[in-house]
Motif scaffolding. Structure first.
Motif, mmCIF file in Angstrom:
data_model
loop_
_atom_site.group_PDB
_atom_site.id
_atom_site.type_symbol
_atom_site.label_atom_id
_atom_site.label_comp_id
_atom_site.label_asym_id
_atom_site.label_seq_id
_atom_site.Cartn_x
_atom_site.Cartn_y
_atom_site.Cartn_z
ATOM 1 N N ARG A 184 0.841 -1.197 0.000
ATOM 2 C CA ARG A 184 0.000 0.000 0.000
ATOM 3 C C ARG A 184 0.879 1.251 0.000
ATOM 4 N N ILE A 185 0.353 2.353 -0.516
ATOM 5 C CA ILE A 185 1.039 3.620 -0.323
ATOM 6 C C ILE A 185 1.077 3.921 1.172
ATOM 7 N N LEU B 151 10.033 10.334 -6.240
ATOM 8 C CA LEU B 151 8.857 9.619 -5.748
ATOM 9 C C LEU B 151 7.722 10.614 -5.562
ATOM 10 N N ASP B 152 6.485 10.179 -5.819
ATOM 11 C CA ASP B 152 5.359 11.110 -5.702
ATOM 12 C C ASP B 152 5.005 11.357 -4.239
ATOM 13 N N HIS B 153 4.003 12.206 -4.027
ATOM 14 C CA HIS B 153 3.668 12.623 -2.666
ATOM 15 C C HIS B 153 2.966 11.543 -1.852
ATOM 16 N N SER C 254 8.560 9.233 1.921
ATOM 17 C CA SER C 254 9.852 9.916 1.805
ATOM 18 C C SER C 254 9.739 11.309 1.197
ATOM 19 N N ARG C 255 8.677 11.565 0.453
ATOM 20 C CA ARG C 255 8.632 12.786 -0.344
ATOM 21 C C ARG C 255 8.677 14.056 0.504
ATOM 22 N N HIS D 112 7.233 4.282 -7.964
ATOM 23 C CA HIS D 112 8.183 3.207 -7.712
ATOM 24 C C HIS D 112 9.579 3.601 -8.181
ATOM 25 N N THR D 113 10.574 3.175 -7.440
ATOM 26 C CA THR D 113 11.955 3.520 -7.773
ATOM 27 C C THR D 113 12.412 2.854 -9.068
#
Length: 312
Positions: free
Chosen positions: A129-130, A196-198, A202-203, A225-226
C-alpha cells in the motif's frame, strides 16, 4: 454461589480416592483442609455430597451427579487452557503486514522468504500500500502491523524505529555530478529531477531539503516506484533522489547509473507500527521481531556508497 475451581478439584479427588487423606496427598492439601473444602462446597450447594464414615467416604446421589458433570466440565476447561497457553509458543497461522511500496520491494521479500524458511507453518501475507494506505490498514485492524516511513501523526500508534537510511543521488555515469567526490543537496539546483510522488512517506523529507538547499529545482516526473525512476534517469529525463535501500537492490551501475550520498546526510526512519494499547499476539510478535532483524542484517551487509571511478 461462590464455588471455586479448587473446591471442585478437591471434591473430585475425594470422590476418586474415597478417602480424605489420600485425596489430600493427590491435591497437595492436608486432611483438615480437604475436609473444610468439602464442607464449604456442601454449604454452598445446600446438599450433602458425601456420606462419611470413620474410615471411608461414599458419594451421595447428589455427589454422583456432581462428579459426572464436574469431571466433563473440568476436562473441557483444562483442554481450553492448554490450547490458549499453546498460543504463546505456536508457530502456525497467518500474519498480515502492510508496507509502503519502496519497503515492499526492497525489504519485505527477504522477510517473507526468511519467515517461510524458519517458520514453515506461518504465513506472512503482505499488503502493498502507499504510505497513507498502510497506516489506514493498521488503524482499521485490517493488518496486524505496518512497515512504513516515520508517520507524521503517530499519537494512536505504537512505533518502533528499526532502521535509519540516508537519501542518495542517482544519475547517469557521464553526468557532471557523477564525477564529484561529494555531492551536496545544493548541487541539485538547476537540474531536472525525477522523484517519488507525494504518496510516498519519503517525499516530504526530500521536499524539505530541496526547499532549503535547492529551491529552483524542477521536478519533471513524479512516480510511485523507484524502478520507474531509474528507467527515467537512464532515459536521460533527469536525475533522482532515492533512499539507500532502493539503490542497493536495483543494480544501478549495470544500467549505466551511479549513486552518491547526499550531504548533509538526511535520513528517513523506517518504522514498525501497530495500534497503541493493543498487545501483539505471540505469532505477530514473532514476525515483528523477524522484520526488525532482517532490516538490521540487510543494512549491515550493504556495501559502501559509490565514489567517482578515479577516487576508488
Amino acid at each position: 454461589m461462590n464455588i471455586t475451581l479448587r473446591q471442585l478439584r478437591v471434591f473430585l479427588a475425594v470422590a476418586q480416592q474415597q478417602n480424605f487423606s489420600r485425596a489430600g496427598e493427590a491435591v497437595g492439601l492436608t486432611q483438615p483442609a480437604v475436609s473444610r473444602s468439602i464442607t464449604d462446597l456442601e454449604q454452598q450447594l445446600g446438599v450433602q455430597l458425601l456420606h462419611r464414615s470413620t474410615r471411608d467416604v461414599e458419594l451421595s446421589d447428589a455427589g454422583r451427579l456432581l462428579q459426572g458433570r464436574a469431571t466433563r466440565v473440568l476436562d473441557e476447561l483444562d483442554a481450553a487452557l492448554l490450547e490458549v497457553r499453546g498460543l504463546a509458543t505456536q508457530r502456525h497461522g497467518r500474519v498480515r503486514v502492510a508496507s509502503s511500496p519502496t519497503l515492499s520491494a526492497h525489504l519485505m521479500p527477504e522477510c517473507i522468504a526468511r519467515c517461510a524458511q524458519q517458520h514453515p507453518g506461518l504465513q506472512l501475507q503482505l499488503l502493498d500500500r502507499i504510505q497513507q494506505g498502510a497506516l489506514d490498514s493498521v488503524r482499521a485492524g485490517e493488518v496486524d502491523f505496518g512497515v512504513v516511513i516515520d508517520p507524521t501523526e503517530p499519537e494512536d500508534l505504537h512505533c518502533e524505529a528499526i532502521l535509519s537510511e540516508p537519501f542518495c543521488l542517482v544519475c547517469p555515469a557521464d553526468h557532471a555530478l557523477a564525477r564529484r567526490r561529494e555531492v551536496h543537496w545544493r548541487d541539485l539546483a538547476g537540474h531536472p529531477l525525477v522523484l517519488l510522488d507525494h504518496a510516498s512517506g519519503s517525499r516530504r523529507l526530500i521536499d524539505r531539503e530541496l526547499e532549503q538547499h535547492a529551491p529552483d529545482c524542477q521536478v519533471v516526473q513524479q512516480v510511485g516506484h523507484t524502478t520507474t525512476i531509474f528507467a527515467m534517469v537512464q532515459a536521460g529525463l533527469g536525475i533522482a533522489v532515492v533512499p539507500r535501500l532502493a539503490v542497493a537492490d536495483q543494480g544501478v551501475e549495470s544500467a549505466g547509473l551511479v549513486h552518491r550520498l547526499l550531504l548533509p546526510v538526511v535520513e528517513r526512519q523506517i518504522m514498525l507500527v501497530h495500534r497503541r494499547h493493543r498487545r501483539l499476539a505471540p505469532v505477530v510478535q514473532l514476525v515483528w521481531d523477524l522484520v526488525r532483524d532482517v532490516a538490521h542484517a540487510r543494512w549491515s551487509a550493504l556495501p559502501a556508497l559509490g565514489a567517482p571511478a578515479k577516487e576508488r
